[in-house]
Write an enzyme that holds these catalytic residues in place. Sequence first.
Site, mmCIF file in Angstrom:
data_model
loop_
_atom_site.group_PDB
_atom_site.id
_atom_site.type_symbol
_atom_site.label_atom_id
_atom_site.label_comp_id
_atom_site.label_asym_id
_atom_site.label_seq_id
_atom_site.Cartn_x
_atom_site.Cartn_y
_atom_site.Cartn_z
ATOM 1 N N HIS A 9 0.829 -1.206 0.000
ATOM 2 C CA HIS A 9 0.000 0.000 0.000
ATOM 3 C C HIS A 9 0.868 1.263 0.000
ATOM 4 O O HIS A 9 1.942 1.284 0.605
ATOM 5 C CB HIS A 9 -0.950 0.012 1.197
ATOM 6 C CG HIS A 9 -0.252 0.233 2.502
ATOM 7 N ND1 HIS A 9 0.128 1.485 2.944
ATOM 8 C CD2 HIS A 9 0.156 -0.630 3.456
ATOM 9 C CE1 HIS A 9 0.721 1.382 4.110
ATOM 10 N NE2 HIS A 9 0.770 0.110 4.456
ATOM 11 N N GLN A 11 1.482 5.587 0.646
ATOM 12 C CA GLN A 11 1.581 6.403 1.857
ATOM 13 C C GLN A 11 0.247 6.488 2.611
ATOM 14 O O GLN A 11 -0.789 6.774 2.041
ATOM 15 C CB GLN A 11 2.036 7.811 1.495
ATOM 16 C CG GLN A 11 2.312 8.706 2.699
ATOM 17 C CD GLN A 11 2.595 10.136 2.283
ATOM 18 O OE1 GLN A 11 1.692 10.892 1.943
ATOM 19 N NE2 GLN A 11 3.870 10.502 2.292
ATOM 20 N N SER A 12 0.340 6.253 3.922
ATOM 21 C CA SER A 12 -0.815 6.319 4.800
ATOM 22 C C SER A 12 -0.600 7.401 5.851
ATOM 23 O O SER A 12 0.521 7.892 6.037
ATOM 24 C CB SER A 12 -1.030 4.955 5.462
ATOM 25 O OG SER A 12 -2.138 4.969 6.342
ATOM 26 N N GLY A 22 1.473 -1.341 11.982
ATOM 27 C CA GLY A 22 0.905 -2.604 12.421
ATOM 28 C C GLY A 22 -0.583 -2.634 12.138
ATOM 29 O O GLY A 22 -1.022 -2.368 11.023
ATOM 30 N N GLU A 85 -0.572 -6.425 8.192
ATOM 31 C CA GLU A 85 0.804 -6.204 8.632
ATOM 32 C C GLU A 85 1.015 -6.885 9.985
ATOM 33 O O GLU A 85 0.063 -7.282 10.662
ATOM 34 C CB GLU A 85 1.064 -4.691 8.733
ATOM 35 C CG GLU A 85 2.488 -4.299 9.105
ATOM 36 C CD GLU A 85 3.520 -4.785 8.106
ATOM 37 O OE1 GLU A 85 3.793 -6.015 8.111
ATOM 38 O OE2 GLU A 85 4.051 -3.959 7.340
ATOM 39 N N MET A 86 2.273 -7.019 10.396
ATOM 40 C CA MET A 86 2.587 -7.561 11.715
ATOM 41 C C MET A 86 1.980 -6.673 12.798
ATOM 42 O O MET A 86 1.991 -5.448 12.694
ATOM 43 C CB MET A 86 4.105 -7.621 11.894
ATOM 44 C CG MET A 86 4.567 -8.307 13.156
ATOM 45 S SD MET A 86 6.381 -8.451 13.147
ATOM 46 C CE MET A 86 6.622 -9.477 14.595
ATOM 47 N N SER A 87 1.439 -7.284 13.835
ATOM 48 C CA SER A 87 0.882 -6.521 14.946
ATOM 49 C C SER A 87 1.976 -6.158 15.948
ATOM 50 O O SER A 87 2.779 -7.009 16.339
ATOM 51 C CB SER A 87 -0.209 -7.322 15.655
ATOM 52 O OG SER A 87 -0.629 -6.635 16.824
#
Length: 210
Positions: A9, A11-12, A22, A85-87
């Site tokens: 994805h 840019q957030s 995460g 994503e990894m938490s």
Amino acid sequence: MKNIYVVTHPQSVHHVENRVGGWYDTELTPHGRTDARAAAARLATLVGGEPVEIFTSDLLRASQTAEIIAERFGQPMETMRDLREMSYGKAEGMPQQWLDERQIPAPHHNRLDHRGGIADGETRREFAERVYRAVNMIIARPCATQIIVTHGFALTFVIAAWIKMPIDSAGYVSFPARSGSITHLKEDDYWQNRAVVSLADVSHLTNGDG
């Protein structure tokens, strides 16, 4: 022949706020949406007129990316929690500096089951197991062309699952990727080799850095 295109994805909001991602659920920025449209245009060129299936993490920044891609192809998308994503547990949404000050690198002898100093964070083994599960479900489907929208670190385990790397070895692997990148995975019909044709390509992005 199987072709899989894996999109990280763009840019957030958590990127620009310099907060831990995460499972912290933030949307794409306007810049991220522009990059998502560029990725969709590039995918349309790569895929051509082939039938396509689209799968995405259910987190907002990925699903918004997938929506833009799905609109370009005129196809539905399927959300999968396992592509998240990894938490990072209680660190999620915190300033990145907060995590940096507390995170502990994994010891060499325990790369997979270490929680990094965050007691409720996800281990690499837990992360890898769910991403492997998602990838194996996707590639078992008969559609020859598939698009997966996921996250930067998750891409490593999508590729590891694709090349059938044992999970016990996945604690040592990393395939760095910029936001908005496209990775092309391909299996040929004759040899049934699983190739990584291109890794984390960002040439479709105007600024070249995601």
